[in-house]
Design an enzyme around this catalytic site. Structure first.
Site, PDB file in Angstrom:
ATOM      1  N   TYR A  51     -13.536  -1.973   4.861  1.00  0.00           N
ATOM      2  CA  TYR A  51     -12.911  -1.885   6.179  1.00  0.00           C
ATOM      3  C   TYR A  51     -13.741  -2.579   7.260  1.00  0.00           C
ATOM      4  O   TYR A  51     -13.213  -3.023   8.265  1.00  0.00           O
ATOM      5  CB  TYR A  51     -12.767  -0.422   6.600  1.00  0.00           C
ATOM      6  CG  TYR A  51     -11.955   0.448   5.692  1.00  0.00           C
ATOM      7  CD1 TYR A  51     -10.599   0.221   5.492  1.00  0.00           C
ATOM      8  CD2 TYR A  51     -12.535   1.539   5.048  1.00  0.00           C
ATOM      9  CE1 TYR A  51      -9.850   1.042   4.683  1.00  0.00           C
ATOM     10  CE2 TYR A  51     -11.785   2.370   4.226  1.00  0.00           C
ATOM     11  CZ  TYR A  51     -10.448   2.119   4.043  1.00  0.00           C
ATOM     12  OH  TYR A  51      -9.708   2.939   3.243  1.00  0.00           O
ATOM     13  N   SER A 110      -6.567  -4.872  -0.548  1.00  0.00           N
ATOM     14  CA  SER A 110      -7.175  -4.283   0.645  1.00  0.00           C
ATOM     15  C   SER A 110      -7.575  -2.843   0.365  1.00  0.00           C
ATOM     16  O   SER A 110      -6.993  -2.173  -0.491  1.00  0.00           O
ATOM     17  CB  SER A 110      -6.187  -4.319   1.813  1.00  0.00           C
ATOM     18  OG  SER A 110      -5.223  -3.277   1.680  1.00  0.00           O
ATOM     19  N   ASP A 111      -8.567  -2.366   1.094  1.00  0.00           N
ATOM     20  CA  ASP A 111      -8.877  -0.945   1.030  1.00  0.00           C
ATOM     21  C   ASP A 111      -7.720  -0.162   1.652  1.00  0.00           C
ATOM     22  O   ASP A 111      -6.883  -0.711   2.367  1.00  0.00           O
ATOM     23  CB  ASP A 111     -10.198  -0.649   1.737  1.00  0.00           C
ATOM     24  CG  ASP A 111     -10.963   0.489   1.078  1.00  0.00           C
ATOM     25  OD1 ASP A 111     -10.321   1.352   0.451  1.00  0.00           O
ATOM     26  OD2 ASP A 111     -12.201   0.509   1.190  1.00  0.00           O
ATOM     27  N   TRP A 112      -7.706   1.144   1.404  1.00  0.00           N
ATOM     28  CA  TRP A 112      -6.516   1.950   1.672  1.00  0.00           C
ATOM     29  C   TRP A 112      -6.287   2.172   3.173  1.00  0.00           C
ATOM     30  O   TRP A 112      -7.217   2.396   3.932  1.00  0.00           O
ATOM     31  CB  TRP A 112      -6.654   3.288   0.946  1.00  0.00           C
ATOM     32  CG  TRP A 112      -6.026   3.327  -0.419  1.00  0.00           C
ATOM     33  CD1 TRP A 112      -5.175   4.286  -0.891  1.00  0.00           C
ATOM     34  CD2 TRP A 112      -6.175   2.385  -1.492  1.00  0.00           C
ATOM     35  NE1 TRP A 112      -4.781   3.986  -2.185  1.00  0.00           N
ATOM     36  CE2 TRP A 112      -5.377   2.826  -2.570  1.00  0.00           C
ATOM     37  CE3 TRP A 112      -6.874   1.195  -1.648  1.00  0.00           C
ATOM     38  CZ2 TRP A 112      -5.278   2.142  -3.786  1.00  0.00           C
ATOM     39  CZ3 TRP A 112      -6.786   0.500  -2.857  1.00  0.00           C
ATOM     40  CH2 TRP A 112      -5.992   0.979  -3.894  1.00  0.00           C
TER      41      TRP A 112
END
Length: 603
Positions: free
Chosen positions: A282, A318-320
């Site tokens: 992020y 992508s990260d969550w």
């Protein structure tokens, strides 16, 4: 193919056994296991509708209830109505039920137009830490030290053994994508994610990351592999003040020591080992040549560095939850802000477009398939751009053999997951990771059956080794187990992250020191982060560090059944002031550390 039955059934065409995924009664190229993966991908890609392509580009969370079936129905909804077929599974029931749930989900996938199988993924789930945002405790699986403990053992063969056993347990449950390893470097001692790393030394971390990936994937990705999604590119360890970018106050990654390149080294090792996928963090880089936006939106980092410089053509996810805010229902009852750092004021459409332009293939934890559909219909994102990502995503599904046989055997899962051999290997690794930091007067190993007072230790476990007494005054020795301190912060998600200062304070510190002054005490500290313990170390009879270990594992070392052999995978600072003086991106940067990287005593 497994013997698990399928609603679809199997057909034979000139000796080729295949699954008639699109239910047209003939063998189509994408159904033909004899054809090269590239040919099968291209055939299927031509058949996909726009809606099916978009569904492939979203990676959701799967809901399972205690009986192993659909939890809140959102899994079924995403698969059937949104055509999403990548799911990150959280809590799992016992192995047989988990395998049955997986098979039911694959049967549901068969009913879709083209029968595209589901890919099940998982965060780490073989150790002791339990934070649904980062990792799960082992539960029914074999239990090992945290990755930072594998680094303390300093043995590539052990890491490979762990990864191979974890691979077998994942396969038995139908988990085909590991949302790990974590190749970040632990150069900022306050960071809450250190337990998932291999420490602060890039050379050691690089060797262990390679062994880890090869244990999960093999030399090439195939039907017996679990694909690895290495994270968090380009390295999440250099967090300003050690805060985590799950939260807005931790969004900045800073490099005052100029070591951006140092943090890339374990990722270079992961690429050399053939990691199938990659996940950026992020965080946003501050004070570098790169734009100050989150890494998933950062074209210079994803397209320029990962794609062009390193030549990576695998899936980048992508990260969550970095596109939309998330609302956690009661009892959490909390709004989780989208982690679109640097793009906080952009709308969801702009965020998706920026991520795709940066080189992202898949969106983790998101549900806004309709937004991407609208962007394509408006001409803001060409469908050809989706094809680039979908091609990569399908390639991994084919390489893993999911199109040919995605089912697992529930009875085999019950026999394989957490079997006695796997558990014994994990328990041995827990012992190998323990570090002996201090041993005044060679008090350890203990001999005979001393009168022992225990704190935070199961008395029943201790009675196998000593005569356990109820009060320190009755004891010859005490055994005290501690966990590295952290700041308890408000809010459901924040409370799950062990962040902030690393020293014991106030009443807690006085309680510990009071025991040490009343009776000679062996202190064992769980180091999910590098605790600051100068006073405790000075007044203890002996000090051990563990990185995820049962009471029995610690007692075996204390009583000499197992010789301590671990070495510190990071420095232990001498004070919290020393921690604050460190540069977040620089390893071995603590002034006058209490214990240096690599320190460890033996008997």
């Amino acid at each position: 193919m497994s013997e698990v039955t399928s609603d679809l059934g199997r057909r034979s065409d000139e000796g080729v056994v295949f699954r008639d995924l699109n239910k047209n009664g003939r063998l189509d190229p994408y159904e033909n296991p004899r054809l090269p993966v590239a040919d099968r991908v291209e055939d299927l890609l031509r058949r996909l509708t726009l809606e099916e392509k978009v569904g492939l580009m979203f990676h959701q969370v799967a809901g399972i209830d205690d009986h192993g079936y659909y939890g809140d129905e959102h899994t079924r909804d995403f698969l059937v109505n949104h055509l999403v077929n990548h799911f990150n599974v959280y809590q799992l029931p016992e192995p047989r039920a988990a395998a049955e749930w997986h098979n039911e989900l694959q049967r549901l996938a068969e009913q879709t137009r083209l029968g595209i199988p589901v890919t099940i993924s998982s965060d780490p789930r073989h150790a002791f830490s339990a934070n649904p945002a980062t990792s799960m405790a082992a539960g029914h699986l074999s239990q090992w030290p945290e990755p930072i403990g594998l680094a303390a053992a300093r043995d590539e063969a052990l890491v490979h053994e762990f990864a191979d056993i974890a691979r077998q347990e994942y396969l038995a449950l139908g988990i085909r994508l590991a949302l790990h390893p974590q190749a970040d470097l632990a150069t900022e001692p306050r960071w809450a994610r250190i337990h998932g790393t291999f420490g602060e030394d890039a050379e050691l971390a690089s060797r262990l990351v390679q062994a880890y990936i090869r244990g999960f994937q093999g030399e090439t990705l195939g039907r017996e592999s679990v694909a690895c999604m290495t994270k968090h590119f380009p390295g999440g360890g250099a967090q300003k003040d050690g805060e985590d970018p799950h939260f807005s106050y931790g969004r900045e990654q800073v490099y005052p020591g100029g070591r951006f390149g140092y943090h890339l080294l374990p990722f270079e090792a992961a690429l050399a080992a053939g990691t199938a996928q990659m996940l950026p963090y992020y965080g946003m880089p501050v004070g570098t040549k790169y734009e100050e936006v989150g890494f998933a939106f950062n074209k210079g980092v994803i397209d320029g560095l990962l794609r062009k410089r390193y030549g990576f053509d695998g899936v980048v996810c992508s990260d969550w939850t970095l596109l939309q805010d998330v609302y956690l229902p009661p009892p959490a009852d909390e709004k989780i802000e989208a982690r679109a750092w640097g793009l906080e004021h952009a709308n969801v459409e702009e965020r998706i477009a920026r991520a795709l332009d940066a080189g992202i293939d898949q969106f983790g934890g998101e549900s806004c398939t309709e937004v991407l559909l609208e962007l394509v219909s408006q001409g803001r994102v060409p469908e050809s751009r989706l094809d680039v990502s979908v091609r990569r995503i399908l390639r991994d599904k084919f390489r893993l053999g999911l199109f040919d046989d995605p089912f697992v055997d529930p009875e085999a899962a019950a026999e394989i997951v957490g079997n006695s051999r796997f558990r014994a290997a994990g328990e041995a690794a827990q012992r190998r990771a323990i570090v002996l930091l201090a041993n005044r007067g060679d008090v350890l190993p203990l001999r005979g059956r001393p009168r022992l007072y225990v704190s935070a230790v199961d008395p029943e476990a201790a009675r196998a080794y000593a005569d356990v007494v109820p009060e320190p005054e009755l004891a010859e020795l005490a055994l005290l187990r501690l966990s590295a301190p952290y700041e308890r912060r408000p809010g459901f998600l924040q409370s799950l992250f062990h962040a902030g200062d690393l020293d014991f304070k106030g009443e807690e510190k006085e309680r510990i020191l009071d025991l040490l002054r009343r009776v000679p005490t062996i202190v064992d500290v769980f180091l999910d982060r590098p605790a600051v313990i100068p006073e405790i170390a000075a007044e203890s009879a002996a000090v051990l560090a563990n990185f995820g270990a049962s009471d029995e594992a610690v007692l075996d070392v204390v009583f000499g059944s197992f010789q301590p052999s671990g070495r510190l995978p990071f420095e232990l600072p001498s004070s919290i002031e020393a921690v604050r003086a460190q540069r977040p991106d620089v390893p071995f940067d603590s002034p006058d550390p209490l214990f240096r990287f690599g320190f460890g005593l033996g008997y």
